[in-house]
Design an enzyme around this catalytic site. Structure first.
Site, PDB file in Angstrom:
ATOM      1  N   GLY A  83       0.818  -1.199   0.000  1.00 54.04           N
ATOM      2  CA  GLY A  83       0.000   0.000   0.000  1.00 54.04           C
ATOM      3  C   GLY A  83       0.853   1.250   0.000  1.00 54.04           C
ATOM      4  O   GLY A  83       2.030   1.218   0.345  1.00 54.04           O
ATOM      5  N   GLY A  86      -0.370   9.150   1.325  1.00 53.52           N
ATOM      6  CA  GLY A  86       0.182  10.459   1.043  1.00 53.52           C
ATOM      7  C   GLY A  86       1.518  10.704   1.702  1.00 53.52           C
ATOM      8  O   GLY A  86       2.316  11.519   1.236  1.00 53.52           O
ATOM      9  N   PHE A  87       1.798  10.005   2.816  1.00 50.10           N
ATOM     10  CA  PHE A  87       3.012  10.286   3.577  1.00 50.10           C
ATOM     11  C   PHE A  87       3.899   9.069   3.776  1.00 50.10           C
ATOM     12  O   PHE A  87       4.841   9.112   4.549  1.00 50.10           O
ATOM     13  CB  PHE A  87       2.645  10.900   4.930  1.00 50.10           C
ATOM     14  N   GLY A  88       3.597   7.963   3.107  1.00 51.04           N
ATOM     15  CA  GLY A  88       4.461   6.820   3.289  1.00 51.04           C
ATOM     16  C   GLY A  88       3.974   5.577   2.578  1.00 51.04           C
ATOM     17  O   GLY A  88       2.893   5.547   1.995  1.00 51.04           O
ATOM     18  N   ASP A 208     -11.162  11.061   9.116  1.00 53.23           N
ATOM     19  CA  ASP A 208     -10.787  10.539   7.804  1.00 53.23           C
ATOM     20  C   ASP A 208     -11.382   9.159   7.565  1.00 53.23           C
ATOM     21  O   ASP A 208     -10.701   8.247   7.089  1.00 53.23           O
ATOM     22  CB  ASP A 208      -9.252  10.496   7.677  1.00 53.23           C
TER      23      ASP A 208
END
Length: 372
Positions: A83, A86-88, A208
């Site tokens: 997977g 956005g940040f990793g 979220d």
């Protein structure tokens, strides 16, 4: 035996920041499966126990070394990538701690985050603060962390069936579409997880909630993941929290977007959007659809209280294999969750009760937990 935040053995990046949750962060240097006394403490003291879950006094997590996690992923091998956010990136890994050589290894998910990014650090910190203190069957387990020269990593339990988003929209969704029973089970599990987050005086707003953040285990049990945007709130969510608008387009509460006032029931709106996905099998935003149908909520919402239109919206991959009345009842719940004004939306407790009625009694029982 723990390491308090700020301990020189556990350096904080130079751009230090923190979520003002009020929780003192204590990290265990041993595995969370060891000394279990941490798991019986609640915070704050006035919360009391929760059904099937608890809020832990402190995170009790394994402090992994970068060497351990590099070995677990065979140097972050590309074919173990499962997977990307956005940040990793997220890799499947194999942890062999405490197991004799050649014995069975534990499969885990390992997320890498950029320590150079303030947002990456905040997300990492939030995951530790929230998932490190939450214990519930419908919330993914955080097992440990790693902080090494600006490299930030998190280690989670491995969810073998991936995300709900994949089962609705990727290749496997065509070959093996989710059955009605599985969809209802997933909705109910996710609702119970959200109810738990909202159920204390020191409640948590998720911010979220979306199909890609609902992970599934082998038995299609749903678990909420990715708490990088979550916030603690002192009240029961009636009073709004003024904050910068964040979230995912298509899932975010329109009242929150227009005012910047975040409430617990902003999460309820997002839950209603996911119910629409489960009902229709359609993406929330799809520019390839015909005009007027690009935005799923805008197209579906006017149809949710019209029985014949609801049945026409049902995912064709179900091939009619569902209780017709149950589909109508699910649409009614979604309609209430998607109310423009947050005060008109049900609580997650009411949503759980309504879904339980559908699950228990099927087509023979009219949904009465949420009045239309």
């Amino acid at each position: 035996m723990g390491i308090c935040w700020g301990d020189p053995r556990f350096p904080t990046p130079s751009h230090t920041g923190s979520l003002k949750s009020g929780i003192q962060l204590t990290i265990s240097s041993s595995s969370s499966s060891g000394d279990g006394h941490h798991h019986n403490n609640l915070v704050p003291d006035d919360i009391g126990p929760f059904p099937n879950g608890s809020i832990l006094a402190d995170p009790c997590l394994k402090n992994f070394t970068l060497q351990e996690l590099t070995a677990a992923t065979e140097n972050f091998r590309s074919d173990l990538l499962i997977g990307e956010g956005g940040f990793g990136q997220v890799y499947r890994g194999f942890i062999s701690e405490g197991v004799a050589l050649g014995g069975k290894k534990t499969v885990v998910a390992i997320k890498t985050l950029s320590g150079e990014s303030m947002q990456g650090y905040r997300e990492w910190m939030a995951e530790v603060q929230f998932l490190g203190t939450l214990s519930h069957p419908n919330i993914v387990k955080l097992l440990g962390f790693c902080s090494n020269d600006g490299q930030l990593l998190l280690v989670y339990e491995y969810m073998s069936r991936g995300s709900l988003n994949n089962h609705l929209y990727e290749k496997q969704s065509k070959d093996h579409p989710l059955s009605w029973a599985s969809r209802l089970k997933i909705a109910l599990g996710a609702a119970r997880g959200m109810e738990f987050l909202h159920s204390s005086e020191r409640a948590i707003i998720y911010r979220d909630f979306k199909s890609s953040n609902i992970l599934l285990d082998r038995g299609y049990n749903a678990k909420l993941s990715d708490f990088g945007l979550a916030l603690f709130v002192r009240s029961e969510g009636v009073s709004p929290v003024k904050t910068t608008v964040v979230g995912t387009y298509g899932y975010s509460d329109p009242e929150y977007i227009s005012t910047g006032h975040l409430r617990i029931k902003s999460d309820v709106y997002s839950f209603g959007v996911v119910l629409l996905e489960l009902l229709t099998g359609l993406r929330v935003i799809d520019k390839n659809r015909s005009e007027g149908k690009v935005n799923l909520v805008e197209w579906a919402k006017p149809r949710l209280l019209i029985e014949r239109k609801v049945k026409a919206m049902a995912d064709s991959r179900l091939m009619g294999k569902y209780p017709p009345n149950a589909v109508v009842q699910l649409a009614q719940i979604a309609s209430r969750c998607l109310a423009r004004e947050s005060m008109k939306r049900p609580s997650m407790k009411e949503v759980v009760e309504a879904l339980e009625e559908i699950n228990t009694f099927g087509k023979e029982v009219k949904c009465t937990s949420i009045n239309s």
